[in-house]
Design a protein around this motif. Structure first.
Motif, PDB file in Angstrom:
ATOM      1  N   LEU A 328       5.068   3.430   4.588  1.00 26.03           N
ATOM      2  CA  LEU A 328       3.849   4.233   4.451  1.00 26.03           C
ATOM      3  C   LEU A 328       3.507   4.473   2.994  1.00 26.03           C
ATOM      4  N   LEU A 329       4.502   4.764   2.167  1.00 26.05           N
ATOM      5  CA  LEU A 329       4.250   4.962   0.743  1.00 26.05           C
ATOM      6  C   LEU A 329       3.846   3.659   0.056  1.00 26.05           C
ATOM      7  N   ALA A 330       4.420   2.542   0.501  1.00 30.68           N
ATOM      8  CA  ALA A 330       4.116   1.249  -0.117  1.00 30.68           C
ATOM      9  C   ALA A 330       2.655   0.854   0.053  1.00 30.68           C
ATOM     10  N   LYS A 331       2.007   1.353   1.106  1.00 35.41           N
ATOM     11  CA  LYS A 331       0.605   1.059   1.314  1.00 35.41           C
ATOM     12  C   LYS A 331      -0.265   1.682   0.222  1.00 35.41           C
ATOM     13  N   PHE A 332       0.337   2.574  -0.573  1.00 31.72           N
ATOM     14  CA  PHE A 332      -0.362   3.212  -1.683  1.00 31.72           C
ATOM     15  C   PHE A 332       0.299   2.862  -3.007  1.00 31.72           C
ATOM     16  N   SER A 333       0.819   1.631  -3.065  1.00 35.00           N
ATOM     17  CA  SER A 333       1.444   1.101  -4.269  1.00 35.00           C
ATOM     18  C   SER A 333       0.858  -0.258  -4.595  1.00 35.00           C
ATOM     19  N   VAL A 334       0.015  -0.300  -5.618  1.00 42.17           N
ATOM     20  CA  VAL A 334      -0.528  -1.588  -6.054  1.00 42.17           C
ATOM     21  C   VAL A 334       0.606  -2.479  -6.565  1.00 42.17           C
ATOM     22  N   TYR A 335       1.677  -1.854  -7.027  1.00 44.11           N
ATOM     23  CA  TYR A 335       2.825  -2.602  -7.527  1.00 44.11           C
ATOM     24  C   TYR A 335       3.506  -3.356  -6.377  1.00 44.11           C
ATOM     25  N   HIS A 336       3.685  -2.687  -5.268  1.00 38.32           N
ATOM     26  CA  HIS A 336       4.284  -3.358  -4.113  1.00 38.32           C
ATOM     27  C   HIS A 336       3.345  -4.426  -3.561  1.00 38.32           C
ATOM     28  N   GLY A 337       2.049  -4.118  -3.490  1.00 32.50           N
ATOM     29  CA  GLY A 337       1.095  -5.100  -2.989  1.00 32.50           C
ATOM     30  C   GLY A 337       1.147  -6.395  -3.779  1.00 32.50           C
ATOM     31  N   CYS A 338       1.230  -6.282  -5.105  1.00 35.10           N
ATOM     32  CA  CYS A 338       1.297  -7.484  -5.947  1.00 35.10           C
ATOM     33  C   CYS A 338       2.597  -8.242  -5.705  1.00 35.10           C
ATOM     34  N   ALA A 339       3.701  -7.517  -5.589  1.00 35.82           N
ATOM     35  CA  ALA A 339       4.976  -8.180  -5.327  1.00 35.82           C
ATOM     36  C   ALA A 339       4.948  -8.918  -3.995  1.00 35.82           C
ATOM     37  N   ALA A 340       4.383  -8.289  -2.972  1.00 37.72           N
ATOM     38  CA  ALA A 340       4.294  -8.932  -1.656  1.00 37.72           C
ATOM     39  C   ALA A 340       3.432 -10.186  -1.722  1.00 37.72           C
TER      40      ALA A 340
END
Length: 456
Positions: A328-340
């Motif tokens: 849930l927190l990752a959905k508000f992380s542009v950093y995680h989105g880029c890594a994915a």
């Protein structure tokens, strides 16, 4: 003693509550183009797939446990589950599940996710009453129009104040849609909107928690109850939206009345709906898109030194979580989105699961992402540079991400997304039937043929 609040109220606002009530009650069935009607079917199908896909999520389990405490009667389906509950609770839970994955539709002008509140309320009521699919589509188009037009009139001030605009306008759309489905006249539709106007739900502080998807669910339930109360004679102010101490002027300093009334009945906001290829906040999508393109150009986690982003300030305000600890927190992380995007070449719900978010290689790459806010970059854009270990630099600019109005998802894309979400819940063969029923919804004599397919 009277208080001087120094609020510059507009005492000459047009009677938009009545204007919208008359519009919802009297606009002809299918009084729009084939393109608008098709978009309504796309919106409904995308919403349904998102709701079914999250049917086993812990937030759905918790919400259903709370609903069961009330001992509700079996009136409507909880999509993707065997249970049937009362229609207000079905609207609540289906609204929650449709937004749990942050994979639902987006009206980009306002960042409203309109189907969650509106479709959740309408389908629950329609299943209980045995309404036709055409009646559901008509109600969906008009309800979304109400929610998004009010949103247009208040955005961005209302959103900037901290309101989650999906919930805080969604109860109006849900009330309008349910009033239409029940065939309420103009006066009672005005009352339904008035009752709903006292029930805005949703604060942005809740983003990244289970309470964020509660907002469309709560709005769906509130809108449905507002319409039911109005049908039985419950009253409200007929100026509930526009009055100086009414809904819009209390919760927003911006009230652009023309956004509500211009081209009413000829321009339909559902025409501007978009659908997500990535299961996260819409402002991350350009950055993910860019990282997927970097991957296609041969950039790998192993050869990258760092990823540099330049994005609009809103991106970091909403999605600046550098070290998310769960999905849930990752959905508000542009950093995680880029890594994915760079590791997997996609960012669907699986890439936002807890075990992916905490995986060592994902965390390591996430820490190589450096984001800078620049007000000169459009909210819909991202400038992304991969600096490689051998000294090379590869730049990608995304002005409009995949899934936007400029680069829309096709019907085939939506079918594939639905299968990915719903096949694990219902099975591929059943899902194929359900997709067909969604596309044919406008011709269905009774929506209960569709909801039966949405139960395991």
């Amino acid at each position: 003693m009277a208080r001087n609040t120094h609020v510059a109220a507009d005492h000459n606002a047009p009677p938009v509550t009545r204007i919208l009530g008359r519009y919802v009650a009297t606009h002809p069935s299918r009084g729009w183009s084939d393109a608008v009607d098709h978009e309504a079917h796309r919106t409904f199908m995308n919403w349904l797939g998102c709701a079914v896909g999250a049917a086993q999520h812990e937030s759905a389990v918790a919400a259903l446990a709370a609903v069961a405490e009330l001992q509700p009667a079996a009136q409507a389906t909880v999509l993707g589950r065997a249970q049937q509950v009362d229609m207000a609770s079905a609207a609540l839970v289906n609204g929650i599940t449709s937004h749990t994955f942050d994979f639902d539709d987006t009206h980009l002008k306002t960042i409203i996710h309109p189907a969650g509140p509106v479709a959740s309320a309408v389908l629950a009521l329609a299943e209980h009453t045995g309404a036709s699919g055409r009646a559901v589509i008509d109600a969906l188009v008009l309800g979304i129009d109400v929610a998004c037009r009010v949103g247009n009139a208040m955005y961005p001030d209302h959103y900037d104040r901290g309101w989650h605009i999906t919930g805080s306008t969604g109860m109006l759309g849900a009330a309008a849609a349910c009033a239409r489905l029940m065939g309420l006249d103009e006066d009672k539709t005005v009352m339904a909107l008035g009752i709903a106007a006292s029930q805005p739900v949703g604060l942005r502080e809740q983003f990244g928690t289970m309470t964020k998807p509660f907002h469309p669910g709560g709005a769906a339930r509130a809108g449905l109850m507002s319409a039911l109360m109005a049908r039985h004679g419950y009253t409200a102010s007929a100026k509930a939206l526009e009055a100086p101490r009414g809904f819009m002027q209390v919760i927003s300093a911006k009230s652009d009345w023309n956004e509500i009334t211009d081209e009413l009945g000829t321009r339909f906001e559902i025409s501007f709906n978009t659908y997500k290829p990535f299961a996260c906040g819409i402002v991350i999508h350009p950055s993910i898109d860019a990282c997927v393109q970097l991957r296609e150009q041969g950039v790998t986690p192993e050869n990258v030194e760092r990823i540099e982003l330049i994005v609009h300030p809103l991106v970091l305000e909403l999605t600046g979580k550098k070290e998310p600890t769960d999905g849930l927190l990752a959905k508000f992380s542009v950093y995680h989105g880029c890594a994915a995007g760079l590791i997997f070449g996609r960012a669907a719900e699986e890439e936002f699961s807890d075990h992916i978010v905490t995986r060592d290689d994902v965390v390591a790459l996430r820490r190589k992402v450096v984001a800078t806010a620049d007000g000169g970059v459009d909210e819909a854009a991202a400038l992304v540079k991969a600096v490689l270990k051998d000294g090379r630099e590869i730049n990608v600019r995304v002005d409009h991400a995949i899934g936007s109005l400029q680069r829309p998802m096709t019907d085939a894309n939506l079918d594939a997304k639905f299968h990915a979400l719903a096949d694990p819940i219902l099975g591929e063969a059943r899902v194929r039937e359900l997709i067909g029923a969604c596309w044919r919804l406008g011709d269905a004599a009774d929506v209960r043929t569709l909801t039966a397919l949405a139960r395991p």
